[in-house]
Design an enzyme around this catalytic site. Structure first.
Site, mmCIF file in Angstrom:
data_model
loop_
_atom_site.group_PDB
_atom_site.id
_atom_site.type_symbol
_atom_site.label_atom_id
_atom_site.label_comp_id
_atom_site.label_asym_id
_atom_site.label_seq_id
_atom_site.Cartn_x
_atom_site.Cartn_y
_atom_site.Cartn_z
ATOM 1 N N CYS A 1 17.287 34.634 -30.293
ATOM 2 C CA CYS A 1 17.465 34.164 -31.740
ATOM 3 C C CYS A 1 19.018 34.719 -32.397
ATOM 4 O O CYS A 1 19.330 34.491 -32.321
ATOM 5 C CB CYS A 1 15.952 34.744 -32.424
ATOM 6 S SG CYS A 1 15.710 32.855 -33.868
ATOM 7 N N GLU B 1 10.756 32.704 -28.051
ATOM 8 C CA GLU B 1 10.270 33.580 -28.988
ATOM 9 C C GLU B 1 9.045 33.754 -29.527
ATOM 10 O O GLU B 1 8.443 33.073 -29.535
ATOM 11 C CB GLU B 1 11.447 34.057 -29.985
ATOM 12 C CG GLU B 1 11.168 35.769 -30.240
ATOM 13 C CD GLU B 1 11.974 35.442 -31.929
ATOM 14 O OE1 GLU B 1 12.784 34.290 -32.542
ATOM 15 O OE2 GLU B 1 11.873 36.911 -32.574
ATOM 16 N N LYS C 1 14.935 42.565 -27.995
ATOM 17 C CA LYS C 1 15.623 41.647 -29.240
ATOM 18 C C LYS C 1 16.123 42.898 -30.249
ATOM 19 O O LYS C 1 15.601 43.800 -30.002
ATOM 20 C CB LYS C 1 14.964 41.409 -30.235
ATOM 21 C CG LYS C 1 16.082 40.182 -30.680
ATOM 22 C CD LYS C 1 14.652 39.459 -32.059
ATOM 23 C CE LYS C 1 15.393 38.550 -33.489
ATOM 24 N NZ LYS C 1 14.696 37.767 -33.292
ATOM 25 N N VAL D 1 14.600 30.018 -38.147
ATOM 26 C CA VAL D 1 14.190 29.953 -39.077
ATOM 27 C C VAL D 1 15.416 28.610 -40.188
ATOM 28 O O VAL D 1 16.251 29.016 -39.486
ATOM 29 C CB VAL D 1 13.294 30.972 -39.906
ATOM 30 C CG1 VAL D 1 12.282 31.236 -38.866
ATOM 31 C CG2 VAL D 1 14.586 31.509 -40.311
#
Lengths: 298, 298
Positions: free
Chosen positions: A157, A53, A124, A184
């Site tokens: 993601c 990404e 996204k 993350v």
């Protein structure tokens, strides 16, 4: 692998894990670093290459203005031109994430280039954290793109936290999902004794439950106080990783040699079970109206 | 655990892993073995106790006639009476699987008893392998039962391979899903270096993506040539197991002390993300009509 003696669609997948850094002064370096790694992969015979990404911009924008300055249009972006040129020159399929500008809107987007040019474009749909401050939620649904090597879906993601996404792609006959990530922190523990994180397991179970390959590229490194998790992986249609899950720290390229057409065969459970056939759409409908109208096409 | 200082709904969960054996001559022993382990758990303070699928009959029927002979009715079954008596005597909630007969139909069913009596009844919707030769697919949807300790869903084994099932239960506000299993072979590798199987990961990711506890009881042992996988576990709302995943071999009781009401609080991701709010039902609708009409009630 396929039951056929000769692979119908032999593909060497390469997933590229590296460390793009945000900042306009870094964009050239991010782009050329990603392409240099992609070139390594192509020279090793990879023909489906997945970058993370926001592969050319880095992730942690501070302001909307900064995000805007990093963004490119689908038609005229210089990163997109470089990726298109690369795919044509090396005769490969290349998926990459970028910050997309369309008019005054920004999207967290992904593109798929092939030797023929642009084959796929995705925005996204499920935005994570401060992405909601810069980007507009995607409006293109969850498309699956027909290509000469097979049907390819793109997700980004946080999308995979929503099991509807791989389900919808499988329902359209996806052979492989390219999963482009900047994973993350998630609630601890981040890693278990197998060195995997919850994102690894979401990837593995989505592949398993939908009988689809998933090639998941994540970035590494730190940026403006945030840390990224690495752990890139390529899941087989059984769900299990092909080879190792990448470390949380190291730049690397993961490879997997597969016959993408094998995703069209049902998993070998037994003679009575078949995942699409076993779905109880009647009950999903009856219980709160959760349904998937179209039958799975395989 | 809850953000509250005093747990609103403190529950000690016990998941019971043992080895029922098929055969009419074994049913008394299966029932009393399960109850003996449940008694141990109750004496250790457990108040929500989960037995496996087909806990009183064993699993591997050879003929429909044999399955029929093992089955009990919901109203008059002697196992069900024993479980009801147990729940009342020990003032606990007890989930257990049994072969249900209704008229000429058989179902692979689960019941939930509380001190008050029968609280929940579920019929397995997704049948595995030869179960399709004995049982009728469940016709009760995917209900979630209101109880004094919280909202409890019941699912059985192959059900969790279909992400719609935990999704639908979460959409009804389930605090915990009792997952009753006779997990058998899945494509290799069966176990990874963490000692977990794909069913462990399906359980963990379903808990994580739906912010719900899942207490998964599996059986162990071999029966008529088939082997069962153990690996029982209790997943936190974060998805991670509370304590150990059980071995593939050993009889055991797993415990977890939780505040079930904590499942009503959103996961602490950040100030911008919330799993139910982030769902893109608009796109699920638009892409092949996959949707969940009702909003998630938390």
């Amino acid at each position: 692998m396929s039951e056929h003696c000769t692979p119908v669609s032999p593909v060497r997948i390469a997933v590229i894990q590296y460390d793009p850094q945000v900042g306009l002064e870094n964009c050239d370096g991010n782009l050329s670093k990603g392409l240099a790694l992609a070139r390594c992969a192509a020279r090793e015979g990879a023909n489906l290459i997945v970058l993370p990404e926001l592969a050319n911009t880095g992730y942690t924008f501070h302001t909307r203005a900064e995000a805007y300055a990093h963004a490119e249009t689908l038609e005229e972006g210089r990163s997109l031109k470089a990726w298109a040129d690369f795919a044509r020159e090396y005769q490969v399929y290349l998926a990459a994430g970028f910050a997309e500008r369309e008019g005054l809107k920004l999207y967290d987007s992904a593109v798929l280039f092939g030797p023929q040019g642009l084959l796929g474009h995705y925005r996204k749909a499920h935005l994570w954290n401060q992405e909601k401050l810069w980007f507009t939620p995607g409006d293109l649904g969850f498309p699956v793109f027909e290509t000469p090597i097979g049907r390819i879906g793109l997700l980004i993601c946080w999308d995979i936290w929503f099991p509807e996404v791989p389900r919808l792609m499988a329902a359209q006959g996806a052979d492989i999902i390219c999963s482009l990530n900047n994973w993350v922190w998630t609630p601890p523990p981040l890693f278990d004794e197998a060195g995997r994180c919850m994102a690894s397991y979401l990837t593995m179970t989505a592949a398993h439950a939908n009988n689809v390959y998933i090639a998941a590229a994540n970035r590494i490194g730190s940026e403006r106080g945030g840390r990224f998790l690495g752990c890139s992986l390529i899941a087989d249609t059984s769900g299990w990783p092909i080879g190792e899950v990448a470390s949380a720290e190291e730049e690397c390229i993961l490879y997997a040699d597969v016959d993408l057409s094998s995703a069209r065969s049902a998993p070998i459970w037994n003679s009575l079970n078949d995942l699409p056939r076993d779905r109880r759409t009647d009950l999903y409908d009856a219980t709160l109206g959760y349904r998937l109208h179209a039958p799975m096409p395989r």
